[in-house]
Write an enzyme that holds these catalytic residues in place. Sequence first.
Site, PDB file in Angstrom:
ATOM      1  N   ASP A   1       0.516  17.192  -4.764  1.00  0.00           N
ATOM      2  CA  ASP A   1       0.588  16.417  -6.011  1.00  0.00           C
ATOM      3  C   ASP A   1      -0.723  15.697  -6.330  1.00  0.00           C
ATOM      4  O   ASP A   1      -0.738  14.462  -6.518  1.00  0.00           O
ATOM      5  CB  ASP A   1       1.721  15.373  -5.907  1.00  0.00           C
ATOM      6  CG  ASP A   1       3.043  15.993  -5.469  1.00  0.00           C
ATOM      7  OD1 ASP A   1       3.326  17.123  -5.885  1.00  0.00           O
ATOM      8  OD2 ASP A   1       3.783  15.341  -4.712  1.00  0.00           O
TER       9      ASP A   1
ATOM     10  N   GLU B   1       9.919  17.870 -13.367  1.00  0.00           N
ATOM     11  CA  GLU B   1       9.036  16.853 -12.774  1.00  0.00           C
ATOM     12  C   GLU B   1       7.594  17.005 -13.248  1.00  0.00           C
ATOM     13  O   GLU B   1       7.267  17.887 -14.051  1.00  0.00           O
ATOM     14  CB  GLU B   1       9.072  17.022 -11.252  1.00  0.00           C
ATOM     15  CG  GLU B   1       8.747  18.454 -10.829  1.00  0.00           C
ATOM     16  CD  GLU B   1       9.158  18.776  -9.406  1.00  0.00           C
ATOM     17  OE1 GLU B   1       9.789  17.930  -8.768  1.00  0.00           O
ATOM     18  OE2 GLU B   1       8.836  19.875  -8.934  1.00  0.00           O
TER      19      GLU B   1
END
Length: 449
Positions: free
Chosen positions: A36, A209
Amino acid sequence: MKKFILISFIFYVLTSGLFIGLYAQNPIIRNQFTADPTARVFNGKVYLFPSHDIPAPERFPRKDWFCMEDYHVFSSSNLTEWTDHGVIVSQYNVNWVDTNSFSMWAPDCVERNGKYYFYFPANVNAKYGKGFGIGVAVADKPEGPYVPQPEPIKGVRGIDPCVLIDEDGQAYLYYSLNRIFVAKLKENMLELDSEPVVIANLPAKGLIEGPFVFERNGIYYLTYPHVENKTERLEYAIADSPMGPFKVAGVIMDESPTGCWTNHHSIVEYNGQWYLFYHHNDYSPKFDKNRSARIDSLFFNADGTIRKVVPTLRGVGLTSARDRIEIDRYSQISDKGVSLAFIDTLNTFKGWKIRLGMQNAWVKYNSVDFGNKKLKSVNVRVFSLSGSVLQIKVDSADGLLLGEVKIPSGVEWTTVRSRIKNSPKGVHHLVVILKGDNPVEVDWVQFGD
Ligand code: FUB
């Protein structure tokens, strides 16, 4: 005295949590997992705020799930050498986080009035109910120390925060929970200033997401992972204002060819070039919840649309000819006779080797800086059971021959040093070609005096 200073410096480096890596290729951080990756430019440097996948400890029951207990921050001024500033926030120093959850998922960090606001999601503990909250930790410098706020942001349940501060100073918090939400933030950056609303007109299914929002030339880009087929690919929508209405505009990166289910990204401009930071399970091909950050260049078309980014192993930046050039992170290989493998399958962080298995098989590694001073030798780290010959060239398999390296037969890895007859100046692509009859495995190539 000199020895004492050197030993003291090494001791300082080892104990200060500072790790200096000389890496230009993908993945960019090579001693730990880094998922991420949110990149931000502060004070002329790129700061990388990834989440930190770890193998599940004994007490974490879900061995098949994401497991993260803390965050590191890294910085670089050339995108090739990264400094690890160590842990900035851990589940053990945030009093609202469930410390059994190992759920420090995708974070972000922004600067306002000289303060750095680090936003992170995590499972709340029983006192705060259930599910994911989003918290903020504040610092005076991008590398910390960060002080976590005592409570998560009120009115927010979700993951993967991203904060945009618009030109007029208004800050917006984007986050997700199977849909993407946006809310205004107060000037203090710690509280909502409006009710969160769902961003409309995005894909109805498979959008779970990872929103990342930025502005360029008056266009607001809302970029996000979306499962169109089997796994996440990166897509984007555009709008004239931070809250939309957004219109779906295209694909930034196709889904992983090897099945890494998640992709999570950020997009940043640095020294006039745009970059896509994203992740892939390079060091963990059999378990896609242990991921690593990568970078590739990103380009816009004249109308502001984004050109699709094709992921590379080579990554970005120049590699000095005097560094170890990991040619297994190649830019291109011949159609036949080249294969890639881990050096040690039990410790994948040792990296990869490339096998040239057929005469004239070649591997090309782009953008090597040979500098201005004549180089006289090349070292190659190799393994060859029967011995062979490698040619070292620049630019193409038909390009300038720098030298030939005779590889001895052996049952162990060895470093072979050979004189080179030509030394180019400036930046060239390095090409290594198998000329002998027998296969050779190569770990790295390095030029010297
Ligand atoms: O890293 C945990 C979660 O996986 C992130 O929050 C998502 O974006 C996905 O990458």
